[in-house]
Design a protein around this motif. Structure first.
Motif, short mmCIF file in Angstrom:
data_model
loop_
_atom_site.label_atom_id
_atom_site.label_comp_id
_atom_site.label_asym_id
_atom_site.label_seq_id
_atom_site.Cartn_x
_atom_site.Cartn_y
_atom_site.Cartn_z
N VAL A 1 0.86 -1.19 0.00
CA VAL A 1 0.00 0.00 0.00
C VAL A 1 0.89 1.24 0.00
N PRO A 2 0.37 2.38 -0.43
CA PRO A 2 1.12 3.63 -0.26
C PRO A 2 1.41 3.88 1.22
N ALA A 3 2.51 4.52 1.51
CA ALA A 3 2.91 4.72 2.91
C ALA A 3 1.88 5.50 3.70
N ALA A 4 1.08 6.34 3.05
CA ALA A 4 0.07 7.14 3.75
C ALA A 4 -1.31 6.49 3.71
N HIS A 5 -1.40 5.27 3.26
CA HIS A 5 -2.70 4.59 3.13
C HIS A 5 -3.28 4.25 4.50
N ALA A 6 -4.58 4.15 4.57
CA ALA A 6 -5.25 3.83 5.84
C ALA A 6 -4.81 2.49 6.42
N LEU A 7 -4.41 1.54 5.56
CA LEU A 7 -4.02 0.21 6.05
C LEU A 7 -2.55 0.12 6.43
N SER A 8 -1.76 1.14 6.14
CA SER A 8 -0.32 1.05 6.36
C SER A 8 0.07 0.99 7.83
N ALA A 9 -0.82 1.46 8.71
CA ALA A 9 -0.50 1.44 10.15
C ALA A 9 -0.68 0.06 10.76
N GLN A 10 -1.31 -0.87 10.05
CA GLN A 10 -1.56 -2.20 10.61
C GLN A 10 -0.38 -3.12 10.36
N ALA A 11 -0.10 -3.96 11.34
CA ALA A 11 1.01 -4.91 11.19
C ALA A 11 0.61 -6.08 10.32
N ALA A 12 -0.63 -6.51 10.39
CA ALA A 12 -1.10 -7.65 9.61
C ALA A 12 -2.61 -7.54 9.44
N ILE A 13 -3.10 -8.05 8.30
CA ILE A 13 -4.54 -8.05 8.05
C ILE A 13 -4.92 -9.31 7.30
N ASN A 14 -6.20 -9.61 7.30
CA ASN A 14 -6.74 -10.65 6.45
C ASN A 14 -7.00 -10.03 5.08
N PHE A 15 -6.81 -10.82 4.04
CA PHE A 15 -6.97 -10.28 2.68
C PHE A 15 -8.34 -9.66 2.46
N VAL A 16 -9.38 -10.23 3.05
CA VAL A 16 -10.74 -9.72 2.87
C VAL A 16 -10.82 -8.25 3.30
N ASP A 17 -10.01 -7.86 4.28
CA ASP A 17 -10.05 -6.47 4.76
C ASP A 17 -9.55 -5.48 3.71
N SER A 18 -8.91 -5.98 2.66
CA SER A 18 -8.41 -5.07 1.62
C SER A 18 -9.42 -4.88 0.49
N LEU A 19 -10.54 -5.62 0.54
CA LEU A 19 -11.47 -5.60 -0.58
C LEU A 19 -12.30 -4.33 -0.66
N ASP A 20 -12.21 -3.47 0.34
CA ASP A 20 -12.89 -2.18 0.26
C ASP A 20 -12.12 -1.17 -0.59
N TYR A 21 -10.94 -1.56 -1.05
CA TYR A 21 -10.07 -0.65 -1.78
C TYR A 21 -9.82 -1.17 -3.20
N ASP A 22 -9.48 -0.25 -4.10
CA ASP A 22 -9.09 -0.64 -5.46
C ASP A 22 -7.82 -1.47 -5.40
N HIS A 23 -7.70 -2.40 -6.36
CA HIS A 23 -6.52 -3.27 -6.42
C HIS A 23 -5.79 -3.13 -7.75
N VAL A 24 -4.48 -3.24 -7.67
CA VAL A 24 -3.63 -3.41 -8.85
C VAL A 24 -3.29 -4.89 -8.90
N GLY A 25 -3.71 -5.57 -9.96
CA GLY A 25 -3.55 -7.02 -10.02
C GLY A 25 -2.54 -7.47 -11.05
N LEU A 26 -2.12 -8.74 -10.89
CA LEU A 26 -1.23 -9.38 -11.86
C LEU A 26 -2.07 -10.10 -12.91
N HIS A 27 -1.40 -10.75 -13.85
CA HIS A 27 -2.06 -11.51 -14.90
C HIS A 27 -3.12 -12.44 -14.31
N ALA A 28 -4.27 -12.54 -14.98
CA ALA A 28 -5.40 -13.30 -14.45
C ALA A 28 -5.05 -14.77 -14.20
N GLY A 29 -4.08 -15.31 -14.95
CA GLY A 29 -3.71 -16.71 -14.78
C GLY A 29 -2.61 -16.95 -13.77
N SER A 30 -2.09 -15.90 -13.15
CA SER A 30 -1.02 -16.07 -12.17
C SER A 30 -1.54 -16.73 -10.91
#
Length: 329
Positions: free
Chosen positions: A183-212
């Motif tokens: 995440v960007p250093a100033a992002h709301a999630l950057s202060a957390q040490a660890a999260i579950n992936f589902v907690d990131s689904l409220d935000y836009d994602h930059v993804g890799l190739h669909a088959g990766s």
């Protein structure tokens, strides 16, 4: 009468094939005999025996020399391939007197190539300078198929690609990696040490190739939670992902060591993912490790003996030094 494969192999000798090719190239039996330092009558006898073994004429003989029959043209093509293969085999085997030589065809996933292989292959190349490594980057599923089809001697990929394909390939452990949310250093999630992936689904994602393997694991995790991924853009490389994230296009999932190697791409922070699938096994795969060529077996032994590189500790993000990024429309 049609010869069996075994009978055919016993009745065709290499000297006759060599003389046949020489006659074809010289255009006459006499010229070929002079070139090969053998009597013309001996060459004629060899050719006659070859035609008898094959059960078909190979040459049209005339006063000016010889011409190839259709069967002769076919044999010339195969004979040259056989003789070339023997020359190549002789050259490669002869080099083993001076140490391991040859080449190894390796297909590997982007995660393995970015995180581990530059250092590991560099040390191998310095220890075995005569071994050429042909390395190609592919999705993990394509790595599995390449090894199955013989297009690669050795594959290096995420273990999940093996279970998904139901393959019978042999595997050996190579490395483990951990996925993180970048995440960007100033992002709301950057202060957390660890999260579950589902907690990131409220935000836009930059993804890799669909088959990766990473993209597949992300979509499966989202589906289990009854959610979808707000995919803003797909990229083909981890460096491009970091640059997109730094420019406010979303957050992204990538291997922790890859992030450590690329964090200079911007003011970014990595948050550890607590999901089970975020701890991944990277495996070495082959159809049969015991029958690999000597150089390939040497590479396997080297890769398994190399210690896993340690991660560099990441300092806490300096939020005050990096103002919040504007959300891209």
């Amino acid at each position: 009468m049609r010869l069996s494969e075994r009978s055919f192999a016993r009745r065709i000798d290499l000297i006759s094939l060599q003389l046949f090719v020489a006659v074809c190239e010289a255009g006459s039996i006499g010229k070929a005999a002079e070139r090969e330092f053998i009597a013309a009558s001996a060459v004629s006898k060899r050719l006659a025996d070859l035609e008898a073994a094959l059960g078909t004429p190979l040459l049209y003989r005339h006063a000016r020399g010889v011409d190839l029959t259709p069967a002769g043209q076919s044999l010339l093509h195969h004979a040259r391939n056989v003789l070339y293969g023997l020359e190549k085999m002789q050259t490669e085997l002869g080099e083993y007197a001076d140490g391991v030589r040859g080449h190894v065809r390796v297909h590997a996933s982007i995660s393995a190539i970015v995180q581990f292989l530059p250092d590991d292959l560099g040390r191998f190349a310095r220890a075995h300078p005569q071994v050429k490594i042909d390395l190609e980057e592919h999705l993990s599923g394509d790595v599995v198929r390449a090894v199955q089809e013989g297009a690669a001697d050795l594959g290096i990929c995420n273990a999940s690609a093996l279970s998904a394909g139901g393959t019978t390939l042999q595997t050996l452990p190579y490395r483990q990696d951990d996925l993180v949310l970048v995440v960007p250093a100033a992002h709301a999630l950057s202060a957390q040490a660890a999260i579950n992936f589902v907690d990131s689904l409220d935000y836009d994602h930059v993804g890799l190739h669909a088959g990766s393997s990473i993209a597949l694991a992300m979509h499966q995790a989202a589906a289990r939670a009854g959610r979808t991924i707000r995919l803003r853009i797909r990229v083909t490389g981890l460096d491009a992902m970091c640059r997109m994230i730094d420019n406010g296009l979303g957050v992204g999932v990538m291997p922790a060591r890859a992030f450590e190697l690329m964090r200079a791409a911007g003011a970014l922070h990595a948050v550890r993912l607590t999901d089970d699938w975020a701890r991944r096994d990277i495996r070495l795969i082959a159809r049969d490790f015991a029958t690999l060529p000597v150089p390939a077996r040497a590479l396997v032994d080297h890769l398994r003996a190399e210690p896993a590189p340690a991660l560099v500790a990441q300092p806490a993000p300096a939020l005050a030094a990096h103002p919040p990024l504007a959300h891209a429309a």
